[in-house]
Design an enzyme around this catalytic site. Structure first.
Site, PDB file in Angstrom:
ATOM      1  N   ASP A 294     -11.605   2.335   3.495  1.00  0.00           N
ATOM      2  CA  ASP A 294     -11.906   0.906   3.458  1.00  0.00           C
ATOM      3  C   ASP A 294     -13.395   0.659   3.215  1.00  0.00           C
ATOM      4  O   ASP A 294     -13.790  -0.465   2.897  1.00  0.00           O
ATOM      5  CB  ASP A 294     -11.576   0.283   4.827  1.00  0.00           C
ATOM      6  CG  ASP A 294     -10.303  -0.522   4.809  1.00  0.00           C
ATOM      7  OD1 ASP A 294      -9.983  -1.096   3.759  1.00  0.00           O
ATOM      8  OD2 ASP A 294      -9.647  -0.585   5.866  1.00  0.00           O
TER       9      ASP A 294
ATOM     10  N   LYS B  69       0.846  -1.203   0.000  1.00  0.00           N
ATOM     11  CA  LYS B  69       0.000   0.000   0.000  1.00  0.00           C
ATOM     12  C   LYS B  69       0.877   1.247   0.000  1.00  0.00           C
ATOM     13  O   LYS B  69       0.654   2.188  -0.765  1.00  0.00           O
ATOM     14  CB  LYS B  69      -0.931  -0.003   1.221  1.00  0.00           C
ATOM     15  CG  LYS B  69      -2.072  -0.977   1.080  1.00  0.00           C
ATOM     16  CD  LYS B  69      -2.813  -1.238   2.384  1.00  0.00           C
ATOM     17  CE  LYS B  69      -3.864  -2.334   2.176  1.00  0.00           C
ATOM     18  NZ  LYS B  69      -4.476  -2.836   3.399  1.00  0.00           N
TER      19      LYS B  69
ATOM     20  N   GLN C  27      -5.456  -1.649   9.569  1.00  0.00           N
ATOM     21  CA  GLN C  27      -5.329  -2.998   9.009  1.00  0.00           C
ATOM     22  C   GLN C  27      -5.956  -4.026   9.945  1.00  0.00           C
ATOM     23  O   GLN C  27      -5.696  -4.033  11.158  1.00  0.00           O
ATOM     24  CB  GLN C  27      -3.839  -3.308   8.770  1.00  0.00           C
ATOM     25  CG  GLN C  27      -3.571  -4.598   8.044  1.00  0.00           C
ATOM     26  CD  GLN C  27      -4.007  -4.599   6.576  1.00  0.00           C
ATOM     27  OE1 GLN C  27      -4.036  -3.563   5.930  1.00  0.00           O
ATOM     28  NE2 GLN C  27      -4.365  -5.751   6.061  1.00  0.00           N
TER      29      GLN C  27
HETATM   30  N1  GUN Z   1      -7.273  -7.135   6.039  1.00  0.00           N
HETATM   31  C1  GUN Z   1      -7.491  -7.901   4.934  1.00  0.00           C
HETATM   32  N2  GUN Z   1      -8.063  -7.165   3.953  1.00  0.00           N
HETATM   33  C2  GUN Z   1      -8.217  -5.922   4.448  1.00  0.00           C
HETATM   34  C3  GUN Z   1      -8.740  -4.723   3.899  1.00  0.00           C
HETATM   35  O1  GUN Z   1      -9.212  -4.642   2.746  1.00  0.00           O
HETATM   36  N3  GUN Z   1      -8.713  -3.634   4.730  1.00  0.00           N
HETATM   37  C4  GUN Z   1      -8.224  -3.694   5.999  1.00  0.00           C
HETATM   38  N4  GUN Z   1      -8.259  -2.588   6.735  1.00  0.00           N
HETATM   39  N5  GUN Z   1      -7.738  -4.803   6.534  1.00  0.00           N
HETATM   40  C5  GUN Z   1      -7.724  -5.898   5.751  1.00  0.00           C
END
Ligand code: GUN
Length: 306
Positions: free
Chosen positions: A119, A52, A96
């Protein structure tokens, strides 16, 4: 021969479309900023977060990583979220998941300002999704829709079956497909005759986190199969069974000690579907592309240019 839906190509296309938007914002001294909170050291999460941050750099966006210890309390994490909510230069906040057991995930997601919730997990934004109102959408489901649209796979009037009912993928992708006028069924571990229900699908989305569980008898000939699974095979025996003794995959296992497989049987899907997303290189690359898109959109909205 089944068409391979190339997620890496679509990711690059989307990044190419975002670049001029980032430049326009930068010219107005409003470079989009993403803050990623990664609690503790969860190996898989570290890889996602690194990607990211790298993608932000490639697009000329600002990114910041906050890495509190695994022992953090809900209250302490709420303070971090509040600070990020208040900061002018932060357009997107991503905490996350999964979070450590002692942290109340629902309270954390609720604390993120809905306008910075890139998200799409905040209940306000989930409500907007249900009501088909504009708001940030969850990244993996939004990415799946981009793949279908950019490959011109018809959705309206088609039967779509989603296997998996998670808040992150299953539920939101089912709603997005419904808004595109598909007839949608959501299946899960208690669904009776799962294979039979899946065989009705023109579009089958596998998102239950079970290695290669969707086999040939789940797939209607000519269906489009979207594989959201990213499972790590950690025994040579499993690799040999699932990849039918493929010398290439066994060599990869011998080298790295693990091999990635989706929720769909990789050999069966090639033989029976008309189009499918490979693992890796299918849905995965789109999740980050859509996170970038949500962050750019948030910056534009906050500046009042969209
Ligand atoms: N953990 C696995 N996929 C995601 C996601 O798309 N966003 C977040 N914040 N955590 C994750």
């Amino acid at each position: 021969m089944a068409r391979i839906i190339d997620g890496n190509r679509i990711r690059e296309q989307i990044k190419g479309e975002l670049k001029p938007r980032v430049s326009r914002l930068a010219a107005r001294k409003r470079v989009p900023g993403l803050a990623v909170v990664l609690v503790g050291n969860h190996a898989a999460s570290e890889v996602y977060v690194r990607n990211k941050v790298k993608t932000c750099q490639e697009l000329g966006m600002c990114s910041e990583q906050i890495t509190p210890p695994d022992s953090i309390s809900t209250e302490e994490l709420l303070l971090i979220v509040d600070e990020l909510n208040a900061r002018e230069d932060v357009d997107g906040i991503l905490v996350q998941l999964p979070l450590p057991k002692q942290v109340d995930t629902k309270r954390i997601l609720l604390a993120i300002s809905p306008e910075k919730d890139v998200d799409g997990f905040h209940p306000y934004n989930v409500g907007c999704l249900v009501a088909a109102l504009p708001a940030p959408r969850a990244c993996t489901p939004a990415g799946i829709l981009q793949l279908l649209k950019r490959y011109q796979i018809p959705i309206a009037g088609k039967r779509a079956v989603v296997v998996g009912r998670s808040d992150i993928v299953g539920k939101p992708v089912a709603l997005l497909l419904l808004h595109e006028h598909a007839t949608v069924t959501i299946c899960h571990s208690k669904t009776a005759d799962l294979a039979g229900v899946c065989r009705e699908a023109d579009i089958l989305v596998a998102a239950m986190g079970r290695p290669a569980m969707v086999t040939a008898d789940f797939i209607k000939p000519g269906a489009t199969v979207i594989d959201v699974g990213t499972n790590s095979l950690e025994t040579r025996q499993d690799v040999a069974r699932i990849f039918r003794n493929s010398a290439e995959r066994l060599a990869a296992f011998d080298k790295r000690g693990r091999v990635l497989v989706g929720d769909v049987d990789p050999i069966d899907v090639v033989e029976k579907s008309a189009a499918y997303t490979p693992v890796p290189g299918g849905v995965g690359p789109l999740t980050i592309a859509m996170l970038m898109a949500n962050t750019v959109e948030s910056a534009e909205r906050r500046l009042g240019v969209c």
